[in-house]
Design a protein around this motif. Structure first.
Motif, mmCIF file in Angstrom:
data_model
loop_
_atom_site.group_PDB
_atom_site.id
_atom_site.type_symbol
_atom_site.label_atom_id
_atom_site.label_comp_id
_atom_site.label_asym_id
_atom_site.label_seq_id
_atom_site.Cartn_x
_atom_site.Cartn_y
_atom_site.Cartn_z
ATOM 1 N N GLY A 198 67.093 41.763 61.831
ATOM 2 C CA GLY A 198 66.135 42.582 61.103
ATOM 3 C C GLY A 198 66.780 43.706 60.329
ATOM 4 N N LEU A 199 66.007 44.244 59.395
ATOM 5 C CA LEU A 199 66.499 45.303 58.520
ATOM 6 C C LEU A 199 66.952 46.525 59.293
ATOM 7 C CD1 LEU A 199 66.765 46.365 55.550
ATOM 8 C CD2 LEU A 199 64.460 47.298 55.836
ATOM 9 N N GLN A 212 67.880 57.292 58.568
ATOM 10 C CA GLN A 212 68.456 55.973 58.301
ATOM 11 C C GLN A 212 67.393 54.893 58.173
ATOM 12 O OE1 GLN A 212 71.860 54.723 60.528
ATOM 13 N NE2 GLN A 212 72.838 56.736 60.464
ATOM 14 N N ILE A 213 66.409 54.898 59.070
ATOM 15 C CA ILE A 213 65.418 53.826 58.986
ATOM 16 C C ILE A 213 64.499 54.028 57.779
ATOM 17 C CG2 ILE A 213 65.512 53.358 61.452
ATOM 18 C CD1 ILE A 213 62.971 54.813 61.883
ATOM 19 N N ALA A 214 64.230 55.286 57.403
ATOM 20 C CA ALA A 214 63.416 55.535 56.218
ATOM 21 C C ALA A 214 64.142 55.071 54.962
ATOM 22 C CB ALA A 214 63.073 57.019 56.111
ATOM 23 N N SER A 215 65.446 55.328 54.901
ATOM 24 C CA SER A 215 66.242 54.913 53.736
ATOM 25 C C SER A 215 66.311 53.395 53.633
ATOM 26 C CB SER A 215 67.657 55.495 53.829
ATOM 27 O OG SER A 215 67.624 56.900 53.722
ATOM 28 N N LYS A 216 66.474 52.733 54.777
ATOM 29 C CA LYS A 216 66.553 51.269 54.752
ATOM 30 C C LYS A 216 65.216 50.658 54.323
ATOM 31 C CE LYS A 216 70.299 50.441 58.023
ATOM 32 N NZ LYS A 216 71.058 49.568 57.089
ATOM 33 N N GLY A 269 61.910 48.396 49.411
ATOM 34 C CA GLY A 269 60.708 48.531 48.588
ATOM 35 C C GLY A 269 59.518 49.124 49.302
ATOM 36 N N PHE A 270 59.643 49.439 50.604
ATOM 37 C CA PHE A 270 58.535 50.034 51.350
ATOM 38 C C PHE A 270 58.656 51.547 51.238
ATOM 39 C CE2 PHE A 270 56.361 51.243 55.400
ATOM 40 C CZ PHE A 270 55.124 50.671 55.113
ATOM 41 N N ASP A 271 58.049 52.101 50.184
ATOM 42 C CA ASP A 271 58.268 53.506 49.883
ATOM 43 C C ASP A 271 57.145 54.047 49.010
ATOM 44 O OD1 ASP A 271 59.632 55.902 49.997
ATOM 45 O OD2 ASP A 271 61.183 55.342 48.557
ATOM 46 N N TRP A 272 57.052 55.385 48.949
ATOM 47 C CA TRP A 272 56.159 56.029 48.009
ATOM 48 C C TRP A 272 56.803 56.018 46.625
ATOM 49 C CZ3 TRP A 272 57.010 58.096 52.934
ATOM 50 C CH2 TRP A 272 55.886 58.196 53.764
ATOM 51 N N GLU A 273 56.007 56.341 45.612
ATOM 52 C CA GLU A 273 56.541 56.335 44.251
ATOM 53 C C GLU A 273 57.104 57.687 43.844
ATOM 54 O OE1 GLU A 273 53.458 54.997 41.683
ATOM 55 O OE2 GLU A 273 53.418 52.956 42.491
ATOM 56 N N ASN A 274 56.603 58.779 44.436
ATOM 57 C CA ASN A 274 57.043 60.110 44.039
ATOM 58 C C ASN A 274 56.779 61.110 45.167
ATOM 59 O OD1 ASN A 274 54.220 61.165 43.701
ATOM 60 N ND2 ASN A 274 54.186 59.619 42.057
ATOM 61 N N PRO A 275 57.356 62.311 45.075
ATOM 62 C CA PRO A 275 57.174 63.316 46.138
ATOM 63 C C PRO A 275 55.727 63.738 46.343
ATOM 64 C CG PRO A 275 59.026 63.902 44.718
ATOM 65 C CD PRO A 275 58.311 62.761 44.054
ATOM 66 N N ASP A 276 54.915 63.724 45.261
ATOM 67 C CA ASP A 276 53.516 64.124 45.410
ATOM 68 C C ASP A 276 52.778 63.220 46.389
ATOM 69 O OD1 ASP A 276 53.783 66.239 43.680
ATOM 70 O OD2 ASP A 276 53.190 65.083 41.910
ATOM 71 N N GLN A 277 53.089 61.924 46.356
ATOM 72 C CA GLN A 277 52.447 60.994 47.288
ATOM 73 C C GLN A 277 52.873 61.285 48.725
ATOM 74 O OE1 GLN A 277 53.547 57.137 45.756
ATOM 75 N NE2 GLN A 277 51.788 57.049 44.380
ATOM 76 N N VAL A 278 54.139 61.706 48.892
ATOM 77 C CA VAL A 278 54.611 62.056 50.232
ATOM 78 C C VAL A 278 53.875 63.302 50.730
ATOM 79 C CG1 VAL A 278 56.630 62.467 51.676
ATOM 80 C CG2 VAL A 278 56.870 61.140 49.576
ATOM 81 N N LEU A 279 53.663 64.265 49.830
ATOM 82 C CA LEU A 279 52.925 65.473 50.203
ATOM 83 C C LEU A 279 51.483 65.139 50.587
ATOM 84 C CD1 LEU A 279 54.245 68.007 47.549
ATOM 85 C CD2 LEU A 279 54.468 68.204 50.040
ATOM 86 N N GLU A 280 50.879 64.199 49.870
ATOM 87 C CA GLU A 280 49.531 63.768 50.238
ATOM 88 C C GLU A 280 49.519 63.183 51.646
ATOM 89 O OE1 GLU A 280 48.076 61.044 47.347
ATOM 90 O OE2 GLU A 280 48.211 62.468 45.673
ATOM 91 N N LYS A 281 50.544 62.391 51.948
ATOM 92 C CA LYS A 281 50.652 61.806 53.282
ATOM 93 C C LYS A 281 50.839 62.905 54.333
ATOM 94 C CE LYS A 281 51.011 58.461 56.255
ATOM 95 N NZ LYS A 281 49.831 57.636 56.618
#
Length: 263
Positions: free
Chosen positions: A136-137, A153-157, A162-174
């Motif tokens: 596994g990944l 490390q696991i977030a970067s992998k 491709g399992f990621d937000w598109e920009n920092p604003d989306q992370v702030l919303e989360k």
């Protein structure tokens, strides 16, 4: 620095440690194992980081020597058990650096740090295919890492897949979403629920740090150092008055805290 001289000094370190581990050597060094040395490795790592944070260059030179000792110590134990020796470790890193930099030692090209990271990841993935490691990944991320490092490390992998937000604003919303869930967990007063939601918030913060290209470990270390300085100011100012923190009100300590910030 003359490379031959540096090489001679490195070989001297190897010889000194071999002597310490040999019959008639140091009793403490002789009884050490891979597992007993691990805590010292972690300690020396943080002492290197502390020297860098303090811009203590003579101290960093000394701490890097201690750091090198850890690698030589492990290799010496491995050599005694006929597993490998320090020359094998040096061969491994030399070959890996050449292999993972085809844009320097080969035919590929890279003009930006992002190009380099893509090449590095591609070569690293190809290397893994020839090894029988965890599936596994995320299989290659040790569970024994400090939680903050493991999260990085696991977030970067996952982001690389491709399992990621598109920009920092989306992370702030989360993050706001997780804050609301944490507030709800506080109302339930269930410890396991609070722990779960607080962990989610920390994980989102690690991802936010990744988006804004800040190392969360170093950010927290810097904040810790800042808190130490300001708390030291509070204690020093109170000592001038013959007082201790427990002798004054929170308002008085806050005033001294703000004074420290202004300075």
């Amino acid at each position: 620095m003359n490379r031959e001289t540096a090489g001679d000094k490195f070989q001297k370190l190897v010889a000194i440690l071999a002597r310490l581990r040999a019959p008639g050597g140091c009793p403490w060094d002789r009884e050490q194992t891979f597992d007993t040395i691990k805590p010292y490795t972690l300690e020396e790592t943080y002492e290197v980081l502390d020297a860098i944070d303090n811009r203590d260059w003579p101290g960093l030179a000394e701490e890097l020597g201690d750091f090198l000792l850890q690698a030589v110590f492990y290799a010496q134990i491995a050599s005694e058990q006929q597993l490998f020796d320090i020359a094998d470790s040096l061969d491994a890193i030399n070959q890996k650096l050449v292999r993972r930099h085809p844009h320097v030692f080969g035919e590929e090209s890279a003009s930006t740090p992002d190009d380099v990271k893509q090449i590095w990841g591609r070569v690293k993935e190809a290397e893994k295919k020839g090894k029988n490691g965890p599936a596994g990944l995320l299989g290659g991320v040790p569970r024994t890492l400090p939680a903050l490092v493991e999260a990085q490390q696991i977030a970067s992998k996952a982001a690389g897949a491709g399992f990621d937000w598109e920009n920092p604003d989306q992370v702030l919303e989360k993050l706001h979403e997780e804050l609301a869930e944490f507030a709800e967990a506080r109302r339930t007063e269930r410890p396991e629920h609070l722990e779960d939601e607080l962990g989610d918030m920390l994980f989102v913060l690690v991802n936010l740090a990744r988006f804004v290209k800040v190392d969360p470990e170093q950010a927290l270390r810097r904040t810790n150092a800042k808190f130490r300085r300001r708390w030291g100011h509070i204690e020093a100012r109170l000592a001038e008055q013959g007082k201790k923190p427990e002798d004054v009100t929170i308002a008085e300590m806050e005033a001294l805290w703000q004074e420290a910030k202004r300075q």
